[in-house]
Write a protein that holds these residues in place. Structure first.
Motif, PDB file in Angstrom:
ATOM      1  N   PHE A 549       0.835  -1.213   0.000  1.00 30.16           N
ATOM      2  CA  PHE A 549       0.000   0.000   0.000  1.00 30.16           C
ATOM      3  C   PHE A 549       0.871   1.265   0.000  1.00 30.16           C
ATOM      4  CE2 PHE A 549      -2.530   3.320   2.105  1.00 30.16           C
ATOM      5  CZ  PHE A 549      -3.681   3.296   1.341  1.00 30.16           C
ATOM      6  N   ASP A 550       1.832   1.317   0.914  1.00 27.04           N
ATOM      7  CA  ASP A 550       2.665   2.530   1.020  1.00 27.04           C
ATOM      8  C   ASP A 550       3.510   2.741  -0.230  1.00 27.04           C
ATOM      9  OD1 ASP A 550       1.588   2.971   3.453  1.00 27.04           O
ATOM     10  OD2 ASP A 550       3.245   2.055   4.577  1.00 27.04           O
ATOM     11  N   LYS A 551       3.975   1.636  -0.796  1.00 27.19           N
ATOM     12  CA  LYS A 551       4.791   1.736  -2.031  1.00 27.19           C
ATOM     13  C   LYS A 551       3.940   2.346  -3.151  1.00 27.19           C
ATOM     14  CE  LYS A 551       8.010  -0.599   0.008  1.00 27.19           C
ATOM     15  NZ  LYS A 551       9.023   0.249   0.640  1.00 27.19           N
ATOM     16  N   MET A 552       2.703   1.880  -3.202  1.00 29.93           N
ATOM     17  CA  MET A 552       1.811   2.397  -4.248  1.00 29.93           C
ATOM     18  C   MET A 552       1.539   3.882  -4.041  1.00 29.93           C
ATOM     19  SD  MET A 552       0.573   0.941  -6.907  1.00 29.93           S
ATOM     20  CE  MET A 552      -0.999   1.743  -7.187  1.00 29.93           C
ATOM     21  N   LEU A 553       1.377   4.278  -2.763  1.00 35.72           N
ATOM     22  CA  LEU A 553       1.136   5.705  -2.495  1.00 35.72           C
ATOM     23  C   LEU A 553       2.285   6.540  -3.054  1.00 35.72           C
ATOM     24  CD1 LEU A 553      -0.250   5.927   1.155  1.00 35.72           C
ATOM     25  CD2 LEU A 553      -1.428   6.560  -0.959  1.00 35.72           C
ATOM     26  N   SER A 554       3.505   6.048  -2.855  1.00 38.41           N
ATOM     27  CA  SER A 554       4.670   6.790  -3.377  1.00 38.41           C
ATOM     28  C   SER A 554       4.615   6.852  -4.897  1.00 38.41           C
ATOM     29  CB  SER A 554       5.985   6.114  -2.960  1.00 38.41           C
ATOM     30  OG  SER A 554       6.000   5.951  -1.583  1.00 38.41           O
ATOM     31  N   ASN A 555       4.255   5.742  -5.528  1.00 40.92           N
ATOM     32  CA  ASN A 555       4.159   5.726  -6.997  1.00 40.92           C
ATOM     33  C   ASN A 555       3.099   6.727  -7.476  1.00 40.92           C
ATOM     34  OD1 ASN A 555       4.542   2.133  -6.922  1.00 40.92           O
ATOM     35  ND2 ASN A 555       6.117   3.694  -7.107  1.00 40.92           N
ATOM     36  N   CYS A 556       2.009   6.828  -6.713  1.00 43.51           N
ATOM     37  CA  CYS A 556       0.951   7.778  -7.090  1.00 43.51           C
ATOM     38  C   CYS A 556       1.457   9.213  -6.954  1.00 43.51           C
ATOM     39  CB  CYS A 556      -0.281   7.562  -6.219  1.00 43.51           C
ATOM     40  SG  CYS A 556      -1.111   6.004  -6.583  1.00 43.51           S
ATOM     41  N   GLN A 557       2.211   9.449  -5.895  1.00 43.14           N
ATOM     42  CA  GLN A 557       2.815  10.788  -5.702  1.00 43.14           C
ATOM     43  C   GLN A 557       3.691  11.144  -6.897  1.00 43.14           C
ATOM     44  OE1 GLN A 557       2.229  13.077  -3.740  1.00 43.14           O
ATOM     45  NE2 GLN A 557       2.762  12.709  -1.596  1.00 43.14           N
ATOM     46  N   GLU A 558       4.488  10.164  -7.322  1.00 45.88           N
ATOM     47  CA  GLU A 558       5.409  10.406  -8.449  1.00 45.88           C
ATOM     48  C   GLU A 558       4.617  10.780  -9.708  1.00 45.88           C
ATOM     49  OE1 GLU A 558       8.310   7.031  -6.533  1.00 45.88           O
ATOM     50  OE2 GLU A 558       7.303   6.606  -8.438  1.00 45.88           O
ATOM     51  N   ALA A 559       3.488  10.125  -9.887  1.00 41.32           N
ATOM     52  CA  ALA A 559       2.660  10.420 -11.067  1.00 41.32           C
ATOM     53  C   ALA A 559       2.017  11.802 -10.930  1.00 41.32           C
ATOM     54  CB  ALA A 559       1.601   9.347 -11.237  1.00 41.32           C
ATOM     55  N   LYS A 560       1.540  12.106  -9.698  1.00 40.67           N
ATOM     56  CA  LYS A 560       0.900  13.417  -9.481  1.00 40.67           C
ATOM     57  C   LYS A 560       1.905  14.543  -9.721  1.00 40.67           C
ATOM     58  CE  LYS A 560      -2.415  15.928  -8.855  1.00 40.67           C
ATOM     59  NZ  LYS A 560      -3.496  15.850  -9.840  1.00 40.67           N
ATOM     60  N   ALA A 561       3.150  14.296  -9.332  1.00 39.52           N
ATOM     61  CA  ALA A 561       4.196  15.320  -9.523  1.00 39.52           C
ATOM     62  C   ALA A 561       4.398  15.639 -11.008  1.00 39.52           C
ATOM     63  CB  ALA A 561       5.498  14.851  -8.889  1.00 39.52           C
ATOM     64  N   ARG A 562       3.887  14.745 -11.883  1.00 40.69           N
ATOM     65  CA  ARG A 562       3.969  15.007 -13.343  1.00 40.69           C
ATOM     66  C   ARG A 562       2.632  15.526 -13.869  1.00 40.69           C
ATOM     67  NH1 ARG A 562       7.967  12.297 -10.689  1.00 40.69           N
ATOM     68  NH2 ARG A 562       9.885  12.760 -11.807  1.00 40.69           N
ATOM     69  N   SER A 563       1.802  16.028 -12.967  1.00 46.61           N
ATOM     70  CA  SER A 563       0.519  16.682 -13.302  1.00 46.61           C
ATOM     71  C   SER A 563      -0.545  15.737 -13.822  1.00 46.61           C
ATOM     72  CB  SER A 563       0.716  17.797 -14.344  1.00 46.61           C
ATOM     73  OG  SER A 563       1.697  18.670 -13.927  1.00 46.61           O
ATOM     74  N   ALA A 564      -0.386  14.413 -13.626  1.00 48.21           N
ATOM     75  CA  ALA A 564      -1.440  13.487 -14.080  1.00 48.21           C
ATOM     76  C   ALA A 564      -2.679  13.636 -13.208  1.00 48.21           C
ATOM     77  CB  ALA A 564      -0.932  12.057 -14.006  1.00 48.21           C
ATOM     78  N   GLN A 565      -3.845  13.484 -13.816  1.00 54.39           N
ATOM     79  CA  GLN A 565      -5.095  13.387 -13.058  1.00 54.39           C
ATOM     80  C   GLN A 565      -5.077  12.027 -12.379  1.00 54.39           C
ATOM     81  OE1 GLN A 565      -8.354  15.322 -13.499  1.00 54.39           O
ATOM     82  NE2 GLN A 565      -6.866  16.924 -13.951  1.00 54.39           N
ATOM     83  N   MET A 566      -5.243  12.005 -11.064  1.00 53.16           N
ATOM     84  CA  MET A 566      -5.093  10.738 -10.339  1.00 53.16           C
ATOM     85  C   MET A 566      -6.444  10.250  -9.807  1.00 53.16           C
ATOM     86  SD  MET A 566      -1.926  10.016 -10.605  1.00 53.16           S
ATOM     87  CE  MET A 566      -1.850   8.623  -9.499  1.00 53.16           C
ATOM     88  N   ILE A 567      -6.766   9.015 -10.176  1.00 55.19           N
ATOM     89  CA  ILE A 567      -7.998   8.381  -9.694  1.00 55.19           C
ATOM     90  C   ILE A 567      -7.577   7.192  -8.838  1.00 55.19           C
ATOM     91  CG2 ILE A 567     -10.126   7.200 -10.379  1.00 55.19           C
ATOM     92  CD1 ILE A 567      -9.393   8.566 -13.247  1.00 55.19           C
ATOM     93  N   SER A 568      -8.056   7.161  -7.612  1.00 55.46           N
ATOM     94  CA  SER A 568      -7.704   6.025  -6.758  1.00 55.46           C
ATOM     95  C   SER A 568      -8.921   5.130  -6.554  1.00 55.46           C
ATOM     96  CB  SER A 568      -7.196   6.571  -5.425  1.00 55.46           C
ATOM     97  OG  SER A 568      -7.449   5.646  -4.418  1.00 55.46           O
ATOM     98  N   VAL A 569      -8.730   3.833  -6.757  1.00 52.98           N
ATOM     99  CA  VAL A 569      -9.753   2.845  -6.401  1.00 52.98           C
ATOM    100  C   VAL A 569      -9.168   2.103  -5.205  1.00 52.98           C
ATOM    101  CG1 VAL A 569     -10.992   0.778  -7.167  1.00 52.98           C
ATOM    102  CG2 VAL A 569     -10.584   2.665  -8.774  1.00 52.98           C
TER     103      VAL A 569
END
Ligand code: M6R
Length: 632
Positions: A549-569
């Motif tokens: 879970f925590d690893k994925m959160l970091s990956n999501c942060q990395e994507a958000k830092a590139r301005s991606a629209q982030m959808i979490s399920v």
């Protein structure tokens, strides 16, 4: 892929052929056609149309749709096409006839040497009206008939000698008005037997179950003549007569009905709680070992092969499949390796069959296939059988070719899946694979793993109720579909056992909405795909409670830092500090880590469904696809 039907008997033939084709429409829907012997003119009349089956109905003469006025024998064939050679036009639609109109036939499969054969036939003056490989078969058969004094069966034997490739053929001969001829080579074909010389032919038993439960399964290389007076004359690949075996199948008439849902796909998504109940029924309780019921298959004479014995004494498990079935195998890999502690390889069947894989009798090969007819999976399975491996077919069609050829069968029990976009079969496949994993774990007896099993069993048994809760509130997914439906590309990411669910989520979206989508492990993002990310590419992340879970959160942060629209399920509250990481959050119930891909897949299925619906796509019959891919 394509559908074939045929009939010989006294019923009104055109409505019967059309209704049988309707049950196969989900397998191909580019064009359709029927050919009917006219007792008056003694000609074989052909009717064809492009597009949906209804277009064919509209070109049929009214009198053909009525009961025959006198008791004349009715003979006809029909076809619904998924184009391989030549665009979906009327000319390319089946049935095809030979140069002199002597032979009319329908075909599933691919004739690999059609170009050479066509050249020779054109040299002899045969004129081709279509771009299909099938028309070559019709001309060739007529040509052969000339040198066989119009004796059809020896001509079919010669035809088989000259054709290379895959085919299921149903043929009519103008000079044999009361007969149908069939031949099978690497493409399924069955004969239904009625009362007093009445016969049906179909590429799938589904088309016959409304009329008869007496079925003859043709095997590769077999061909047959059907007639009222002569019955079924069956021949083997060496052209010698073969004893006809009639199987009584247990499936009753099938109602292919949307039951009030707008699309089959939506209906099948909503069936999933019951599908899981059914997949577990009499197989497991919270404190018993899984059992696969012997003879859980309508092929009545099939040996009651013990799945338990097949899965013992193995050093490796190899799972083969295509598309969604491959993704289900990927989920199972995580569980079986964890619980059973043996290596599991998951292989795309189309690649595996052309490798020279290392296989022996200590390998268990599990072929996963909803249809049990997918050409690549079937051939990969045959390769495994030849190599001496233990084999299991995990299929929704325990009457299929795979089920008939394999060592043991696990029926996934999802019920008929009509939507080309697989949903309920994916979930049922994973449940069946989990039961197999638990069974193997119990036999293997890895002590610390055994202790985990009661919780896992409980989690499986509570799945249906959790699924029902999820399916009772789909508004957020409808909103999400409207918000993101206009994007042209999306990424799906997850890690651990949910990673294959991300692959499946991406497959669903591209398949029915035609939005480009890819699934990746969150860990892989920064090794390339992250270069794609900006505000124009939304990222759907399947975030499940557990080790990653925590690893994925970091990956999501990395994507958000590139301005991606982030959808979490997600099935866990998003922790403080991550409030701004996600633009949209879809929550699903907390659950055992192993069942998260099963629950997490539901919002992804619904997201794809509502997106395709919002975009006005043909959800159940997406362009270019067919339900069962019986050609390479
Ligand atoms: O019948 P099978 O499970 O062998 O079919 C394999 C794939 O063709 C199939 O899963 C396909 O990927 C689905 N249409 C996906 O929704």
């Amino acid at each position: 892929m394509c559908g074939i039907v045929g009939y010989l008997g006294y019923k009104a033939i055109a409505p019967l052929l059309v209704e049988s084709l309707r049950t196969l429409e989900y397998r191909g829907y580019d064009s359709s056609g029927i050919a009917v012997y006219n007792n008056g003119t003694q000609n074989i009349n052909i009717y064809k149309a492009t597009g949906k089956l209804q277009n064919l109905v509209e070109v049929l003469p009214a009198d053909l749709l009525m009961e025959p006025p006198i008791k004349n024998l009715q003979v006809g064939i029909g076809h619904i096409r998924w184009a391989t050679h030549g665009a979906p036009t009327v000319e390319n639609a089946h049935p095809h006839h030979g140069h002199h109109g002597e032979v009319v036939l329908v075909h599933n499969g691919i004739i690999e040497n059609f170009a050479e054969l066509k050249q020779v036939l054109q040299g002899k003056g045969y004129v081709f009206n279509s771009q299909t490989d099938t028309e070559t078969v019709a001309h060739l058969l007529e040509d052969i008939l000339k040198s066989h004094q119009h004796d059809f069966l020896p001509a079919v034997a010669e035809l088989r000698r000259q054709l290379h490739g895959a085919y299921a053929l149903t043929m009519m001969h103008k000079q044999a008005p009361g007969k149908l001829y069939v031949a099978r080579q690497q493409a399924p074909l069955v004969i239904g037997v009625g009362n007093q010389g009445e016969y049906w032919v179909a590429s799938d038993v589904v088309a016959l179950v409304s009329y008869t439960n007496q079925i003859i399964y043709l095997e590769d290389g077999q061909y047959a003549e059907l007639s009222e007076e002569g019955g079924v004359k069956l021949f083997g690949p060496d052209n010698t007569p073969v004893e006809v075996k009639i199987h009584t199948i247990q499936t009753g008439p099938l109602t292919i009905d949307k039951k009030g849902y707008k699309h089959f796909m939506l209906k099948e998504i909503y069936e999933q709680p019951d599908v899981v109940r059914n997949a577990l029924l009499e197989r497991i309780t919270s404190d018993t070992s899984p059992v696969f019921i012997a003879n859980d298959t309508p092929v009545s004479e099939k040996e009651s092969v013990s799945i338990a014995s097949l899965s013992q004494d193995v050093d490796r498990v190899i799972i083969i499949g295509c598309g969604t079935s491959y993704n289900a195998g990927m989920v199972a890999k995580y569980l079986i390796e964890e619980l059973v502690r043996i290596p599991v390889e998951v292989e795309a069947a189309g690649e595996y069959r052309y490798r020279n894989p290392v296989l022996n009798d200590r390998c268990l090969v599990i072929a996963i296939s909803q249809s049990g007819e997918t050409a690549d999976t079937l051939e990969a399975l045959r390769l495994a059988i030849r190599s001496g491996a233990k084999t299991i077919a995990l299929t929704n069609r325990p009457d299929s070719t795979m089920a008939r050829e394999v060592g043991g069968v696990i029926n996934v029990r999802a019920g008929v899946e009509v939507s080309v976009c697989a949903t309920k079969s994916f979930v049922a496949q994973i449940v069946a694979l989990y039961l197999l994993g638990i069974m193997m774990c119990e036999h293997r007896g890895v002590a610390e793993k055994l202790a985990e099993l009661p919780e896992l069993k409980k989690a499986l048994l509570t799945l249906p109720v959790l699924m029902e809760a999820m399916l009772s509130n789909v508004d957020p997914l409808q909103k999400l579909a409207r918000k993101y439906g206009h994007y042209t590309s999306m990424l799906f990411i997850a890690r651990g056992v949910c990673f294959p669910a991300a692959l499946e989520g991406a497959l669903k979206l591209k398949e029915i909405s035609y939005i480009h989508a890819e699934g990746y492990s969150g860990a892989e993002l920064k090794h390339g795909p992250i270069a794609l990310l900006d505000e124009s590419m939304p990222v759907v992340s399947l975030l499940s409670d557990g080790a990653v879970f925590d690893k994925m959160l970091s990956n999501c942060q990395e994507a958000k830092a590139r301005s991606a629209q982030m959808i979490s399920v997600t099935n866990k509250a998003i922790p403080h500090g991550y409030e701004n990481t996600f633009d949209d959050i879809i929550s699903y119930p907390a659950c055992h880590e192993w069942v998260a891909p099963l629950l997490g897949s539901i919002p992804l299925q619904l997201l794809s469904y509502y997106t395709a619906e919002f975009l006005g796509k043909d959800v159940d019959q997406p362009r270019n696809l067919a339900k069962s891919v019986t050609v390479e």
